[in-house]
Design a protein around this motif. Structure first.
Motif, PDB file in Angstrom:
ATOM      1  N   ARG A   7     -10.983  17.086   8.763  1.00 54.42           N
ATOM      2  CA  ARG A   7     -10.108  17.374   9.903  1.00 54.42           C
ATOM      3  C   ARG A   7     -10.817  18.267  10.928  1.00 54.42           C
ATOM      4  O   ARG A   7     -10.700  18.053  12.138  1.00 54.42           O
ATOM      5  CB  ARG A   7      -8.817  18.038   9.405  1.00 54.42           C
ATOM      6  N   ARG A  35     -18.342   7.221  27.663  1.00 62.63           N
ATOM      7  CA  ARG A  35     -18.169   8.190  26.572  1.00 62.63           C
ATOM      8  C   ARG A  35     -18.388   7.477  25.242  1.00 62.63           C
ATOM      9  O   ARG A  35     -17.715   6.490  24.946  1.00 62.63           O
ATOM     10  CB  ARG A  35     -16.767   8.802  26.603  1.00 62.63           C
ATOM     11  N   TYR A  83      -9.700   7.967   8.663  1.00 61.83           N
ATOM     12  CA  TYR A  83      -8.968   7.592   9.882  1.00 61.83           C
ATOM     13  C   TYR A  83      -8.893   8.755  10.869  1.00 61.83           C
ATOM     14  O   TYR A  83      -8.661   8.554  12.060  1.00 61.83           O
ATOM     15  CB  TYR A  83      -7.557   7.103   9.529  1.00 61.83           C
ATOM     16  N   ALA A 100     -11.154   8.172  13.614  1.00 66.70           N
ATOM     17  CA  ALA A 100     -10.644   7.168  14.565  1.00 66.70           C
ATOM     18  C   ALA A 100      -9.607   7.784  15.487  1.00 66.70           C
ATOM     19  O   ALA A 100      -9.587   7.500  16.696  1.00 66.70           O
ATOM     20  CB  ALA A 100     -10.045   5.985  13.805  1.00 66.70           C
ATOM     21  N   GLU A 101      -8.767   8.629  14.934  1.00 66.92           N
ATOM     22  CA  GLU A 101      -7.747   9.283  15.761  1.00 66.92           C
ATOM     23  C   GLU A 101      -8.421  10.141  16.837  1.00 66.92           C
ATOM     24  O   GLU A 101      -7.984  10.160  17.994  1.00 66.92           O
ATOM     25  CB  GLU A 101      -6.818  10.122  14.891  1.00 66.92           C
ATOM     26  N   ASP A 117      -9.842   7.786  19.471  1.00 63.25           N
ATOM     27  CA  ASP A 117      -8.776   7.234  20.316  1.00 63.25           C
ATOM     28  C   ASP A 117      -8.199   8.292  21.250  1.00 63.25           C
ATOM     29  O   ASP A 117      -7.968   8.038  22.433  1.00 63.25           O
ATOM     30  CB  ASP A 117      -7.663   6.648  19.433  1.00 63.25           C
ATOM     31  N   THR A 118      -7.953   9.471  20.705  1.00 64.50           N
ATOM     32  CA  THR A 118      -7.366  10.532  21.526  1.00 64.50           C
ATOM     33  C   THR A 118      -8.339  10.977  22.609  1.00 64.50           C
ATOM     34  O   THR A 118      -7.942  11.264  23.742  1.00 64.50           O
ATOM     35  CB  THR A 118      -6.981  11.737  20.638  1.00 64.50           C
ATOM     36  N   GLY A 166     -10.550   9.179  24.058  1.00 66.49           N
ATOM     37  CA  GLY A 166     -10.818   8.138  25.043  1.00 66.49           C
ATOM     38  C   GLY A 166     -12.259   7.658  25.072  1.00 66.49           C
ATOM     39  O   GLY A 166     -12.821   7.417  26.143  1.00 66.49           O
ATOM     40  N   THR A 190     -10.973   0.504  16.704  1.00 59.17           N
ATOM     41  CA  THR A 190      -9.972   1.493  16.284  1.00 59.17           C
ATOM     42  C   THR A 190      -8.570   0.943  16.539  1.00 59.17           C
ATOM     43  O   THR A 190      -8.415  -0.054  17.253  1.00 59.17           O
ATOM     44  CB  THR A 190     -10.137   2.804  17.071  1.00 59.17           C
ATOM     45  N   PRO A 191      -7.548   1.611  16.022  1.00 60.34           N
ATOM     46  CA  PRO A 191      -6.178   1.159  16.295  1.00 60.34           C
ATOM     47  C   PRO A 191      -5.843   1.081  17.781  1.00 60.34           C
ATOM     48  O   PRO A 191      -5.004   0.285  18.185  1.00 60.34           O
ATOM     49  CB  PRO A 191      -5.319   2.209  15.574  1.00 60.34           C
ATOM     50  N   CYS A 192      -6.499   1.879  18.625  1.00 61.18           N
ATOM     51  CA  CYS A 192      -6.252   1.815  20.074  1.00 61.18           C
ATOM     52  C   CYS A 192      -7.259   0.917  20.789  1.00 61.18           C
ATOM     53  O   CYS A 192      -7.283   0.862  22.018  1.00 61.18           O
ATOM     54  CB  CYS A 192      -6.262   3.211  20.682  1.00 61.18           C
TER      55      CYS A 192
END
Lengths: 246, 88
Positions: free
Chosen positions: A140, A158, A185, A188-189, A192-193, A195, A213-215
């Protein structure tokens, strides 16, 4: 249309007995604008091993940006290993970011080794034994640093670079039982966050090359045992930020 | 919608799963959370009815405005132990 050519590889696992692992310098010079190396630079994480690869890095004709991998921590000499590569001219990211200018295009790279923990719906939690909490907290904290670094990049492109995988798709081919030790994951978060336009990782030698990724951020596994060549080249079209395989 | 907003929505199930585990009212690990459109589905098994009911409270606090489908079972333990003959 402008394209940035990104040479990428991971898991070169250089030992004191290794030869060149990044191909000929002229290959890099003619095919890429920068080289990203996604961890497991050495076999056992010793400064002597690092010096072997550093010689090659020192003659690289393009900027080199790296993260360490789990092998690079094995000898408890990660700081020395990092210093060897930095002395050779590479940028070694550890939760931070750097900017490379390719002509008029500013390319931001945020990097961290990352860590394990598993994936959506089947991941470790900060619960129970202190060691388990420590395990998840390490991932984390690395993901938080990656997210922070990505968010702070005011660049045309980026890129997120990790050693551990941010997604399951690029692990397909590996044994399911070891997925929690191959990535998380949480990375990945962060991607995604923050960008990112592209994410690169290594670590999964038997995995798959491409996923997202999920996004929807494109993810590429560039482990050398998987790509089977000195590096792969990813062309990022900066007009519409499309990622093309080189 | 920003990158961060989109990611927050995409990773909501993971955040809820962590919250259900950490919350004293639930504290159960065998729960699975999925988000579908505006509905959050929770499945799995918990030990008591109170913990099952508390799931709705925790999810509502963290994801207001979402419909919640609580399909969590309560662990059923039969009164009589079973017997297995183990021979080498």
């Amino acid at each position: 249309m402008t394209a940035v050519r990104i040479a990428a590889v991971g898991d070169v696992h250089v030992g004191v007995d290794s030869g060149r692992v990044l191909g000929r310098p002229e290959q890099l010079a003619t095919t890429a604008d920068l080289l990203l190396v996604a961890g497991d630079l050495t076999r056992h994480g010793t400064p002597d091993e690092a010096r072997v690869l550093a010689e090659e890095i020192g003659s690289a004709p393009v900027p080199v940006v790296m993260v360490l991998g789990n092998h690079d921590y094995e000898a408890d000499a990660a700081d020395e290993v990092r210093a060897v590569f930095e002395a050779a001219g590479a940028t070694v990211l550890d939760g931070d970011a750097t900017v490379v200018e390719v002509g008029a295009v500013r390319v931001g790279i945020a990097g961290t080794p990352g860590f394990g923990g598993g994936f959506r719906g089947a991941s470790c939690s900060e619960f129970g034994e202190p060691m388990m909490k420590q395990f998840v907290r390490r991932t984390r904290s690395m993901a938080d640093a990656l997210c922070h670094s990505l968010t702070g990049l005011d660049t045309d492109v980026r890129i997120a670079m990790t050693h551990y995988s941010p997604i399951e798709a690029t692990l397909e081919g590996e044994r399911l039982e070891i997925y929690p030790f191959l990535g998380s994951y949480l990375l990945a978060e962060a991607i995604d966050t923050g960008g990112a336009h592209l994410a690169l990782h290594g670590h999964a030698h038997r995995g798959a090359r491409a996923g997202c990724t999920p996004c929807g951020v494109p993810v590429r596994n560039v482990a050398q045992p998987l790509i089977g060549r000195p590096f792969t080249v990813l062309r990022v079209e900066t007009d519409d930020l499309e990622v093309l395989e080189g | 919608m920003t990158h961060a907003d989109r990611a927050e929505e995409r990773y909501l199930p993971e955040h809820l799963h962590e919250a259900l585990l950490a919350d004293d009212r639930v504290g159960e690990q065998d729960l699975h959370v999925h988000a579908d459109q505006h509905c959050i589905h929770v499945t799995g098994t918990v030990a008591t009815a109170a913990r099952r009911d508390a799931i709705i409270a925790v999810v509502t606090e963290l994801a207001p405005g979402w419909e919640i489908c609580n399909d969590v079972d309560i662990l059923h333990v039969v009164a009589d132990p079973d017997v297995e003959d183990v021979t080498g």
